[in-house]
Write a protein that holds these residues in place. Structure first.
Motif, PDB file in Angstrom:
ATOM      1  N   LYS A 393      44.642   7.468 -11.289  1.00  0.00           N
ATOM      2  CA  LYS A 393      45.961   7.140 -11.846  1.00  0.00           C
ATOM      3  C   LYS A 393      46.941   8.286 -11.615  1.00  0.00           C
ATOM      4  CE  LYS A 393      46.953   5.745 -16.159  1.00  0.00           C
ATOM      5  NZ  LYS A 393      46.480   5.581 -17.548  1.00  0.00           N
ATOM      6  N   GLY A 394      46.472   9.498 -11.909  1.00  0.00           N
ATOM      7  CA  GLY A 394      47.315  10.685 -11.742  1.00  0.00           C
ATOM      8  C   GLY A 394      47.758  10.868 -10.300  1.00  0.00           C
ATOM      9  N   ILE A 395      46.829  10.653  -9.397  1.00  0.00           N
ATOM     10  CA  ILE A 395      47.131  10.841  -7.975  1.00  0.00           C
ATOM     11  C   ILE A 395      48.149   9.805  -7.504  1.00  0.00           C
ATOM     12  CG2 ILE A 395      46.153  10.700  -5.649  1.00  0.00           C
ATOM     13  CD1 ILE A 395      43.548  11.781  -6.881  1.00  0.00           C
ATOM     14  N   GLU A 397      50.415   8.368  -9.164  1.00  0.00           N
ATOM     15  CA  GLU A 397      51.760   8.700  -9.648  1.00  0.00           C
ATOM     16  C   GLU A 397      52.397   9.778  -8.786  1.00  0.00           C
ATOM     17  OE1 GLU A 397      51.590   9.776 -13.803  1.00  0.00           O
ATOM     18  OE2 GLU A 397      50.771   7.789 -14.254  1.00  0.00           O
ATOM     19  N   LYS A 398      51.605  10.774  -8.456  1.00  0.00           N
ATOM     20  CA  LYS A 398      52.142  11.923  -7.726  1.00  0.00           C
ATOM     21  C   LYS A 398      52.344  11.628  -6.254  1.00  0.00           C
ATOM     22  CE  LYS A 398      51.349  16.569  -9.239  1.00  0.00           C
ATOM     23  NZ  LYS A 398      52.155  16.815 -10.320  1.00  0.00           N
ATOM     24  N   ASN A 399      51.430  10.890  -5.681  1.00  0.00           N
ATOM     25  CA  ASN A 399      51.418  10.734  -4.233  1.00  0.00           C
ATOM     26  C   ASN A 399      50.931   9.331  -3.853  1.00  0.00           C
ATOM     27  OD1 ASN A 399      51.240  11.075  -1.518  1.00  0.00           O
ATOM     28  ND2 ASN A 399      49.965  12.909  -1.573  1.00  0.00           N
ATOM     29  N   PRO A 400      51.807   8.322  -4.011  1.00  0.00           N
ATOM     30  CA  PRO A 400      51.381   6.930  -3.865  1.00  0.00           C
ATOM     31  C   PRO A 400      50.889   6.562  -2.457  1.00  0.00           C
ATOM     32  CG  PRO A 400      53.731   7.099  -4.471  1.00  0.00           C
ATOM     33  CD  PRO A 400      53.208   8.479  -4.396  1.00  0.00           C
ATOM     34  N   ASP A 401      51.326   7.319  -1.445  1.00  0.00           N
ATOM     35  CA  ASP A 401      50.952   6.936  -0.074  1.00  0.00           C
ATOM     36  C   ASP A 401      49.685   7.604   0.437  1.00  0.00           C
ATOM     37  OD1 ASP A 401      53.425   5.640  -0.120  1.00  0.00           O
ATOM     38  OD2 ASP A 401      54.437   7.497   0.520  1.00  0.00           O
ATOM     39  N   LEU A 402      49.053   8.327  -0.427  1.00  0.00           N
ATOM     40  CA  LEU A 402      47.889   9.096  -0.002  1.00  0.00           C
ATOM     41  C   LEU A 402      46.783   8.201   0.564  1.00  0.00           C
ATOM     42  CD1 LEU A 402      46.892  12.049  -0.147  1.00  0.00           C
ATOM     43  CD2 LEU A 402      45.779  11.441  -2.286  1.00  0.00           C
ATOM     44  N   ALA A 403      46.235   8.623   1.725  1.00  0.00           N
ATOM     45  CA  ALA A 403      45.086   7.893   2.276  1.00  0.00           C
ATOM     46  C   ALA A 403      43.812   8.378   1.567  1.00  0.00           C
ATOM     47  CB  ALA A 403      44.993   8.166   3.772  1.00  0.00           C
ATOM     48  N   LYS A 405      42.277   7.577  -1.128  1.00  0.00           N
ATOM     49  CA  LYS A 405      42.448   7.869  -2.562  1.00  0.00           C
ATOM     50  C   LYS A 405      41.119   7.903  -3.308  1.00  0.00           C
ATOM     51  CE  LYS A 405      46.943   5.819  -3.420  1.00  0.00           C
ATOM     52  NZ  LYS A 405      46.968   4.990  -2.211  1.00  0.00           N
ATOM     53  N   ASP A 406      40.200   7.009  -2.932  1.00  0.00           N
ATOM     54  CA  ASP A 406      38.936   6.911  -3.676  1.00  0.00           C
ATOM     55  C   ASP A 406      38.166   8.210  -3.640  1.00  0.00           C
ATOM     56  OD1 ASP A 406      39.598   4.393  -4.154  1.00  0.00           O
ATOM     57  OD2 ASP A 406      38.035   3.455  -2.896  1.00  0.00           O
ATOM     58  N   GLU A 407      38.021   8.721  -2.430  1.00  0.00           N
ATOM     59  CA  GLU A 407      37.239   9.938  -2.258  1.00  0.00           C
ATOM     60  C   GLU A 407      37.911  11.105  -2.994  1.00  0.00           C
ATOM     61  OE1 GLU A 407      34.453  10.629  -1.563  1.00  0.00           O
ATOM     62  OE2 GLU A 407      34.397  12.748  -0.975  1.00  0.00           O
ATOM     63  N   ILE A 408      39.226  11.192  -2.861  1.00  0.00           N
ATOM     64  CA  ILE A 408      39.946  12.291  -3.504  1.00  0.00           C
ATOM     65  C   ILE A 408      39.884  12.152  -5.025  1.00  0.00           C
ATOM     66  CG2 ILE A 408      42.217  13.386  -3.764  1.00  0.00           C
ATOM     67  CD1 ILE A 408      42.645  12.744  -0.779  1.00  0.00           C
ATOM     68  N   ALA A 409      39.994  10.930  -5.515  1.00  0.00           N
ATOM     69  CA  ALA A 409      39.897  10.721  -6.964  1.00  0.00           C
ATOM     70  C   ALA A 409      38.524  11.172  -7.469  1.00  0.00           C
ATOM     71  CB  ALA A 409      40.122   9.256  -7.307  1.00  0.00           C
ATOM     72  N   ARG A 410      37.491  10.923  -6.673  1.00  0.00           N
ATOM     73  CA  ARG A 410      36.154  11.375  -7.086  1.00  0.00           C
ATOM     74  C   ARG A 410      36.122  12.904  -7.148  1.00  0.00           C
ATOM     75  NH1 ARG A 410      31.758  13.542  -5.366  1.00  0.00           N
ATOM     76  NH2 ARG A 410      32.571  13.743  -3.264  1.00  0.00           N
ATOM     77  N   GLN A 411      36.658  13.540  -6.104  1.00  0.00           N
ATOM     78  CA  GLN A 411      36.630  15.005  -6.075  1.00  0.00           C
ATOM     79  C   GLN A 411      37.420  15.604  -7.243  1.00  0.00           C
ATOM     80  OE1 GLN A 411      38.222  15.745  -2.160  1.00  0.00           O
ATOM     81  NE2 GLN A 411      36.217  15.567  -1.172  1.00  0.00           N
ATOM     82  N   VAL A 412      38.531  14.971  -7.573  1.00  0.00           N
ATOM     83  CA  VAL A 412      39.376  15.503  -8.639  1.00  0.00           C
ATOM     84  C   VAL A 412      38.764  15.204 -10.022  1.00  0.00           C
ATOM     85  CG1 VAL A 412      41.651  15.375  -9.740  1.00  0.00           C
ATOM     86  CG2 VAL A 412      41.466  15.376  -7.245  1.00  0.00           C
ATOM     87  N   GLY A 413      38.329  13.976 -10.211  1.00  0.00           N
ATOM     88  CA  GLY A 413      37.757  13.588 -11.503  1.00  0.00           C
ATOM     89  C   GLY A 413      36.518  14.398 -11.837  1.00  0.00           C
ATOM     90  N   VAL A 414      35.614  14.491 -10.880  1.00  0.00           N
ATOM     91  CA  VAL A 414      34.372  15.235 -11.101  1.00  0.00           C
ATOM     92  C   VAL A 414      34.678  16.731 -11.237  1.00  0.00           C
ATOM     93  CG1 VAL A 414      32.207  15.925 -10.020  1.00  0.00           C
ATOM     94  CG2 VAL A 414      32.901  13.532  -9.992  1.00  0.00           C
ATOM     95  N   GLY A 415      35.587  17.206 -10.383  1.00  0.00           N
ATOM     96  CA  GLY A 415      35.984  18.613 -10.457  1.00  0.00           C
ATOM     97  C   GLY A 415      36.525  18.952 -11.836  1.00  0.00           C
TER      98      GLY A 415
END
Ligand code: ARG
Length: 559
Positions: A393-395, A397-403, A405-415
């Motif tokens: 959700k946070g990502i 909002e900040k960067n809607p066009d990001l490719a 997203k799933d992988e990055i959300a995992r890295q951020v959430g777990v991090g």
């Protein structure tokens, strides 16, 4: 680059080797106030040799020091204070980081010595608790820090897969369980049976005897009982693996307590040979001088937690020849490890000196302990999933066009979950709060990851202007960032010495803050200093990435 060492070298030459360099290094101090200089050498211990007051010695030494590394050398009382030459130091540090890359801060202190790390070690047939999460992330980070310092870590997941509780579980399953339900939802169902057993046993204490009998059967190798146990273990491990995969953590060994079942007779025999076993109320114990006796064998001949740990320690020494053996386990087991280490010492093993318990505090929810017992537990898998969702959700909002997203959300959430734990000194309790973990501002992983991604974006945009040889770095605004970059190797040493990853977590926060402040003050791409500034950005990216890696956290290049 270690300027303390360089300073020491200069001092040693000037004082004509009156004190060894190693000694001088330990004597060098950092002045309390920046205005007093960057490093200081106290002259008091030289007074006897020179037969002069320290103040005079400091003045004489100061006069003799000449190196481009210091822009000013000053005698202050009995101290020689030096001011680093920022241009010189900055170019040296940046050049070093850019050439060494992720090896910046690496050392060979460990000289390849093996360190076994007992970490995670959840109990099968029970939910993976927050306490086990702490052990997992602290232990994993310690492994990475040890490796960075030249040790060879061996990560051992000492599964809690043996003991009287499995006797009880087997009885419960045979009385009230069904295969289908266990298959469908193994841990929850097994845990439900276990809780149910305890409730029933309150009215019918004979159930406890049945449980003990079942465990005795297990230890004696009864086939039917063993088959059930194996199945429970497999199903549980499958569930735990989901969590480890999310966290990105793996182990070198999954030998749990059960693995030592056939190694216990030898322990008892060794203890007997050393005349250490004594009888107490029909049980076998080792009496210890400064703590309660260590229970080795129960009256019915079955073994205990401590017995299995004795066998495991010996096995680990014989298998890995460790120089150190760490146990990352909650502080409530302090007595257990004290007893364990004492027993091994009494058995005459010299390697007992390398054993260490690395304790940690609790995770609290609203100020109270999160317990597994009364169903109050927060399931870790749920926590991780929720963190990932919130991160997404946070990502967005900040960067809607990001490719991706799933992988990055995992890295951020777990991090975020990992960092929330590691930023606090391990002995302190932690208040659990998903919202706090995931803030993009503040002391969180997303904040550091975001800073890292910002650096990456600058580097992408200035790609054609990156120049990697910096012979002159005259950007004074960058000094707060540079002096932090300079400290990174020292921070790693401290984290190693105190087994304390929070030192690194606090460091990456500070570095992110300093860098963001710098970014807000100066123009980077659009300036005549673009080359040196991009070199700095590159160095910051390298160090943030490596700092997070040492905590077991990934750094996405975009977010
Ligand atoms: N399974 C144990 C528990 O959850 C932790 C094991 C720690 N390691 C050890 N070698 N005793 O309490």
């Amino acid at each position: 680059m270690n300027f303390t060492e360089e300073f020491a070298e200069v001092i040693v030459t000037v004082i004509d080797k009156q004190i060894e360099k190693e000694q001088v290094i330990t004597m060098i101090e950092t002045p309390k106030y920046k205005e007093m200089g960057d490093l200081a050498f106290p002259c008091f211990s030289l007074a006897k040799h020179y037969r002069k007051p320290p103040k005079v010695i400091a003045q004489e030494i100061s006069k003799e020091i000449q190196t481009p590394l210091f822009e000013e050398v000053k005698a202050v009382g009995g101290y020689v204070n030096v001011y680093l030459n920022k241009t010189e130091v900055s170019s040296k540090i940046l050049t070093q980081i850019i050439t060494e890359k992720e090896y910046y801060g690496s050392t060979n202190i460990g000289q390849g010595g093996v360190v076994t790390i007992d970490l995670s070690s959840p109990n099968i047939a029970k939910p993976f608790s927050m306490g086990h999460l702490r052990s997992t992330v602290i232990g994993n980070s310690l492994g990475l820090v040890l490796e960075k310092c030249g040790y060879k870590p061996v990560r051992i997941n000492y599964l809690g897969d043996w003991g009287t509780q499995f006797g009880k579980l087997i009885v419960a399953y045979q009385k009230w369980g069904s295969e289908g339900q266990v298959r469908e939802n193994p841990i929850q169902e097994l845990f439900r049976l276990y809780v149910h057993f305890h409730k029933e046993a309150e009215n019918d204490p004979s159930l406890n005897d049945r449980g003990r009998e079942a465990f005795k059967k297990l230890e004696d190798g009864d086939e039917e009982t063993l088959k059930l146990w194996k199945w429970f273990r497999e199903e549980s491990l499958k569930e735990f693996m989901k969590i480890y995969n999310m966290l990105g953590i793996s182990f070198d060994s999954n030998h749990g307590e059960a693995f030592y079942n056939d190694k216990m007779d030898r322990v008892v025999q060794l203890l007997e040979e050393n005349n250490l076993l004594e009888e107490s109320d029909g049980a076998q114990v080792v009496n210890l001088e400064d703590s309660a006796p260590c229970l080795i064998k129960k009256r019915d001949g079955t073994t205990l937690y401590a017995t299995r740990d004795v066998a495991a320690a010996i096995y680990r020494q014989e298998t890995y020849h460790f120089v150190k053996s760490l146990y990352v386990v909650g502080h409530e087991q302090t007595l257990h490890f004290k007893q364990l280490f004492k027993v091994l010492e009494k058995m005459g093993y010299e390697w007992h000196a390398g054993l260490a318990h690395i304790p940690f505090g609790m995770i609290l929810k609203d100020g109270k302990k999160m317990s597994t017992r009364k169903g109050k537990t927060v399931l870790l898998e749920e926590v991780l999933k929720e963190a990932i969702e919130l991160a997404e959700k946070g990502i967005k909002e900040k960067n809607p066009d990001l490719a991706s997203k799933d992988e990055i959300a995992r890295q951020v959430g777990v991090g975020a979950v990992i960092f929330h734990d590691l930023k606090i000194f391990r002995m302190n309790n932690i208040e659990f709060s998903l919202e706090d973990m995931l803030r993009f501002e503040g002391e969180t992983a997303p904040y550091v990851q975001y800073t890292h991604a910002r650096a990456c974006s600058l580097l992408r945009r200035g790609n054609d202007k990156i120049h990697l040889s910096i012979d002159k770095f005259e950007d004074v605004e960058a000094w707060p960032v540079i002096s932090l970059l300079m400290n990174f190797p020292g921070v790693i040493q401290q984290a190693l010495k105190d087994y304390d990853p929070s030192k690194i977590a606090k460091f990456v926060i500070e570095l992110s803050r300093a860098f963001n402040k710098y970014y807000a003050t100066v123009k980077i791409l659009d300036s005549n200093k673009v080359q040196e500034r991009l070199a700095l950005v590159y160095a910051v990216k390298i160090v943030l990435n490596e700092g997070l890696r040492l905590l077991g956290i990934e750094s996405p290049e975009e977010m």
